[in-house]
Design an enzyme around this catalytic site. Structure first.
Site, PDB file in Angstrom:
ATOM      1  N   ASN A 198       0.792  -1.241   0.000  1.00 44.43           N
ATOM      2  CA  ASN A 198       0.000   0.000   0.000  1.00 44.43           C
ATOM      3  C   ASN A 198       0.822   1.288   0.000  1.00 44.43           C
ATOM      4  O   ASN A 198       0.316   2.331  -0.384  1.00 44.43           O
ATOM      5  CB  ASN A 198      -1.025  -0.005   1.125  1.00 44.43           C
ATOM      6  CG  ASN A 198      -0.391   0.058   2.480  1.00 44.43           C
ATOM      7  OD1 ASN A 198       0.682  -0.505   2.689  1.00 44.43           O
ATOM      8  ND2 ASN A 198      -1.022   0.741   3.407  1.00 44.43           N
ATOM      9  N   GLU A 224       5.033  -3.597  12.041  1.00 46.75           N
ATOM     10  CA  GLU A 224       3.984  -2.573  11.916  1.00 46.75           C
ATOM     11  C   GLU A 224       2.817  -3.237  11.199  1.00 46.75           C
ATOM     12  O   GLU A 224       2.987  -3.748  10.097  1.00 46.75           O
ATOM     13  CB  GLU A 224       4.481  -1.360  11.110  1.00 46.75           C
ATOM     14  CG  GLU A 224       5.500  -0.516  11.826  1.00 46.75           C
ATOM     15  CD  GLU A 224       4.980   0.116  13.106  1.00 46.75           C
ATOM     16  OE1 GLU A 224       3.745   0.203  13.298  1.00 46.75           O
ATOM     17  OE2 GLU A 224       5.816   0.502  13.936  1.00 46.75           O
ATOM     18  N   CYS A 264      -2.856   2.060   6.619  1.00 55.97           N
ATOM     19  CA  CYS A 264      -2.941   1.502   7.968  1.00 55.97           C
ATOM     20  C   CYS A 264      -3.412   2.556   8.959  1.00 55.97           C
ATOM     21  O   CYS A 264      -3.987   2.239   9.989  1.00 55.97           O
ATOM     22  CB  CYS A 264      -1.589   0.954   8.391  1.00 55.97           C
ATOM     23  SG  CYS A 264      -0.275   2.135   8.116  1.00 55.97           S
ATOM     24  N   GLU A 271       9.580   3.002  14.159  1.00 50.83           N
ATOM     25  CA  GLU A 271      10.229   3.295  12.884  1.00 50.83           C
ATOM     26  C   GLU A 271      10.320   4.808  12.712  1.00 50.83           C
ATOM     27  O   GLU A 271       9.597   5.561  13.342  1.00 50.83           O
ATOM     28  CB  GLU A 271       9.407   2.718  11.735  1.00 50.83           C
ATOM     29  CG  GLU A 271       9.311   1.207  11.772  1.00 50.83           C
ATOM     30  CD  GLU A 271       8.995   0.622  10.419  1.00 50.83           C
ATOM     31  OE1 GLU A 271       9.911   0.485   9.601  1.00 50.83           O
ATOM     32  OE2 GLU A 271       7.818   0.297  10.180  1.00 50.83           O
TER      33      GLU A 271
HETATM   34  P1  NAD Z   1       0.509  -9.068   4.064  1.00 49.87           P
HETATM   35  O1  NAD Z   1       0.699  -9.401   5.493  1.00 49.87           O
HETATM   36  O2  NAD Z   1      -0.356  -9.930   3.235  1.00 49.87           O
HETATM   37  O3  NAD Z   1       1.921  -9.005   3.323  1.00 49.87           O
HETATM   38  C1  NAD Z   1       2.965  -8.194   3.780  1.00 49.87           C
HETATM   39  C2  NAD Z   1       4.286  -8.765   3.277  1.00 49.87           C
HETATM   40  O4  NAD Z   1       4.523 -10.004   3.936  1.00 49.87           O
HETATM   41  C3  NAD Z   1       4.321  -9.058   1.785  1.00 49.87           C
HETATM   42  O5  NAD Z   1       5.589  -8.714   1.258  1.00 49.87           O
HETATM   43  C4  NAD Z   1       4.117 -10.560   1.732  1.00 49.87           C
HETATM   44  O6  NAD Z   1       4.652 -11.151   0.584  1.00 49.87           O
HETATM   45  C5  NAD Z   1       4.875 -10.992   2.970  1.00 49.87           C
HETATM   46  N1  NAD Z   1       4.523 -12.321   3.493  1.00 49.87           N
HETATM   47  C6  NAD Z   1       3.383 -13.012   3.312  1.00 49.87           C
HETATM   48  N2  NAD Z   1       3.449 -14.201   3.969  1.00 49.87           N
HETATM   49  C7  NAD Z   1       4.650 -14.237   4.596  1.00 49.87           C
HETATM   50  C8  NAD Z   1       5.297 -15.175   5.447  1.00 49.87           C
HETATM   51  N3  NAD Z   1       4.707 -16.326   5.797  1.00 49.87           N
HETATM   52  N4  NAD Z   1       6.525 -14.884   5.912  1.00 49.87           N
HETATM   53  C9  NAD Z   1       7.131 -13.710   5.589  1.00 49.87           C
HETATM   54  N5  NAD Z   1       6.570 -12.794   4.778  1.00 49.87           N
HETATM   55  C10 NAD Z   1       5.336 -13.042   4.291  1.00 49.87           C
HETATM   56  O7  NAD Z   1      -0.004  -7.532   4.023  1.00 49.87           O
HETATM   57  P2  NAD Z   1      -0.434  -6.676   2.746  1.00 49.87           P
HETATM   58  O8  NAD Z   1      -1.761  -7.180   2.269  1.00 49.87           O
HETATM   59  O9  NAD Z   1       0.677  -6.586   1.767  1.00 49.87           O
HETATM   60  O10 NAD Z   1      -0.608  -5.228   3.392  1.00 49.87           O
HETATM   61  C11 NAD Z   1      -1.786  -4.801   4.002  1.00 49.87           C
HETATM   62  C12 NAD Z   1      -1.629  -4.800   5.509  1.00 49.87           C
HETATM   63  O11 NAD Z   1      -0.489  -4.015   5.869  1.00 49.87           O
HETATM   64  C13 NAD Z   1      -2.788  -4.167   6.232  1.00 49.87           C
HETATM   65  O12 NAD Z   1      -3.150  -4.959   7.341  1.00 49.87           O
HETATM   66  C14 NAD Z   1      -2.239  -2.823   6.717  1.00 49.87           C
HETATM   67  O13 NAD Z   1      -2.865  -2.302   7.854  1.00 49.87           O
HETATM   68  C15 NAD Z   1      -0.810  -3.163   6.956  1.00 49.87           C
HETATM   69  N6  NAD Z   1       0.038  -1.965   6.940  1.00 49.87           N
HETATM   70  C16 NAD Z   1       0.535  -1.497   8.127  1.00 49.87           C
HETATM   71  C17 NAD Z   1       1.312  -0.354   8.154  1.00 49.87           C
HETATM   72  C18 NAD Z   1       1.876   0.147   9.446  1.00 49.87           C
HETATM   73  O14 NAD Z   1       2.881   0.853   9.412  1.00 49.87           O
HETATM   74  N7  NAD Z   1       1.303  -0.175  10.592  1.00 49.87           N
HETATM   75  C19 NAD Z   1       1.594   0.312   6.981  1.00 49.87           C
HETATM   76  C20 NAD Z   1       1.059  -0.183   5.785  1.00 49.87           C
HETATM   77  C21 NAD Z   1       0.293  -1.334   5.778  1.00 49.87           C
END
Ligand code: NAD
Length: 476
Positions: free
Chosen positions: A149, A247, A281, A457
């Site tokens: 995102n 995060e 987020c 961060e």
């Molecule tokens: P996701 O958890 O599906 O994926 C995040 C990353 O993790 C991707 O690169 C994915 O390939 C990787 N991943 C998936 N399975 C894994 C595993 N088993 N081991 C290691 N890595 C793995 O999240 P998303 O759909 O890409 O992003 C949306 C989410 O991110 C939302 O929940 C949002 O709130 C959160 N987000 C949080 C922040 C913050 O700073 N708090 C910022 C942006 C997005």
């Protein structure tokens, strides 16, 4: 056809498999082919990083400054072009895409400066004649896992401090945004870093993510993404006694009190809930509104949300772009049905829209209760609710009744309530008369409860994760 390769040990490699990268505004537009790394390639990148980190840790602050500053300069100089690529690939509207790229450039500039300011301390020993000094040392090789995102800003706010404090990096970016990861890697690669200090390894998270985390030469993992994945990352890191920073999600409240400026409150809430298609987020998906202003707020909010123009992210008239992919659209629409079934009243939007991309009209629910699933679970789309509160105390209680704690907002003209809210909102970031999303790059970012885990961060607090303290005792 443009290809988005992996960068391993200073070499671009397409590996053995690739997948098409699709524009969410128009699924007939194929942006390029993205390399999918194997476990073997992930291991090669980590080995290269471990080898290169030794030399990188010896570089002077001036050398690190020059490289980080050059990366920032190129990103800023190309922000229109890169912003366009970001909007095409991720679906946020063009001004948001350009703004995100600008932020990434500023982050590299900030950490260029921080490289010149890495400092230690000398303290007196309790024993006579002994000298004690404390210094920051790099963690080693860090694994960075990022979501789709903020496909340039989030990698930037992990890579820049990692390099600043002398670490080598293996970045695993999200599957949906390989072009942004590739373009950033290309800029970093050409800025003069020794081969292997920065590596990009893309592919399916569930396949190569665990390979990264379990590798003995990865010293720490900084992850941003969903709570579910975050938990598994934390468990794997704990098993291997690795430093970890997470995060994750949010269910951020935006409180609106009777004394708020109505137009300003509606403006802040529309921005918080729906900009970037609600896929931030820090988006506020729960608006908690006190009784005296409730009817006026609902009327003004409904009118504004219903008039939002949904369309292609790069069309100048568009206010809300598509959602990232078909799966997310399905999830958003499913939550609309869940909310209806729970008794929430839909006052506008919530429908799949025709078009070549993943479009839905922004959905606004009223008459919702905070214990409904729609108010407790992160949707991560253009879906928001309004909850009626009796008074400020009731609104604060509702705001805090959530498993998350990333950002919390309040709209009020009362200094008393604004000050109380800043002190008592259970969130890592509090916004007064501002959207819950939209933060500066030079101050800490992060949440409480289920939203974050580990140290903060961004800003100088990033040093906590990317470095370790060493204490030395000397008998001269
Ligand atoms: P996701 O958890 O599906 O994926 C995040 C990353 O993790 C991707 O690169 C994915 O390939 C990787 N991943 C998936 N399975 C894994 C595993 N088993 N081991 C290691 N890595 C793995 O999240 P998303 O759909 O890409 O992003 C949306 C989410 O991110 C939302 O929940 C949002 O709130 C959160 N987000 C949080 C922040 C913050 O700073 N708090 C910022 C942006 C997005």
């Amino acid at each position: 056809m443009t290809t988005f390769a992996n960068l391993i040990a200073g070499e671009w490699t397409m590996g053995t498999r690739s997948v098409p990268n699709v524009n969410p505004s128009d699924t007939t537009d194929i942006i390029g082919e993205a390399a999918q790394a194997t476990a073997e390639e992930m291991n090669q990148a980590i080995e290269a990083a471990a080898k290169a980190q030794v030399g990188w840790a010896q570089t002077t602050p001036q050398q690190r400054f020059d490289i980080l500053d050059a990366i920032g300069t190129e990103i800023l100089a190309r922000k229109e072009e890169l912003g366009d690529l970001l909007s095409r690939e991720e679906g946020k509207i063009l001004p948001e895409g350009i703004g995100e790229v600008g932020r990434a450039g500023q982050i590299f500039k900030f950490f260029a400066g921080e490289a010149l300011r890495i400092s230690g301390e000398r303290v007196e020993s309790i024993r006579p004649g002994i000298e004690i000094d404390m210094r920051r040392e790099p963690l080693g090789v860090v694994g960075l896992i990022t979501p789709w995102n903020f496909p340039i800003a989030i990698p930037a706010w992990k890579i820049a401090p990692a390099l600043c404090y002398g670490n080598a990096v293996v970045l695993k970016a999200a599957e949906a945004v390989p072009a942004c990861a590739w373009v950033l890697a290309d800029i970093i690669h050409r800025a003069g870093l020794p081969a292997g200090v920065f590596n990009l390894v893309n592919g399916r998270g569930s396949e190569i993510g665990p390979v990264m985390i379990d590798h003995p030469k990865i010293a720490g993992v900084s992850f941003t993404g969903s709570v579910q994945t975050g938990r598994s990352v934390a468990q794997a890191c704990a098993k291997n006694l690795k430093k970890v920073q997470l995060e994750m999600g949010g269910k951020n409240p935006a409180v609106v009190l009777d004394d708020a400026d109505l137009d300003a409150a509606v403006g802040a809430c529309v921005n918080s809930a729906f900009f970037s298609s609600g896929q931030r987020c820090t988006a506020s998906s729960r608006m908690i509104v006190t009784e005296g202003i409730y009817d006026d707020f609902v009327a003004a909010m409904t009118k504004t949300v219903a008039a939002l123009k949904v369309g292609d992210a790069r069309d100048g008239a568009t206010q809300i772009g598509p959602v990232i992919d078909a799966r997310q659209l399905e999830k958003d629409l499913e939550y609309v049905e869940i909310a209806k079934a729970e008794g929430a009243k839909l006052v506008c939007g919530g429908e799949k829209l025709d078009g070549p991309g993943h479009y839905m009209s922004p959905a606004l629910f009223i008459d919702t209760a905070n214990d409904m699933r729609i108010n407790q679970e992160e949707v991560f789309g253009p879906v928001a609710t309004i909850i009626k509160a009796k008074d400020y105390d009731d609104a604060l209680r509702i705001a805090n009744e959530t498993d998350f704690g990333l950002s919390a907002g309040i709209c009020t003209t009362s200094l008393k309530y604004a000050s109380h809210f800043k002190a008592h909102a259970k969130a890592g970031m509090v916004m007064v008369n501002l959207p819950t999303a939209g933060v500066d790059y030079h101050v800490p970012f992060g949440g409480t409860k289920g939203s974050s885990y580990g140290s903060r961060e961004q800003g100088r607090y990033a040093a906590e994760f990317y470095s370790v303290m060493k204490t030395s005792y000397t008998q001269p």
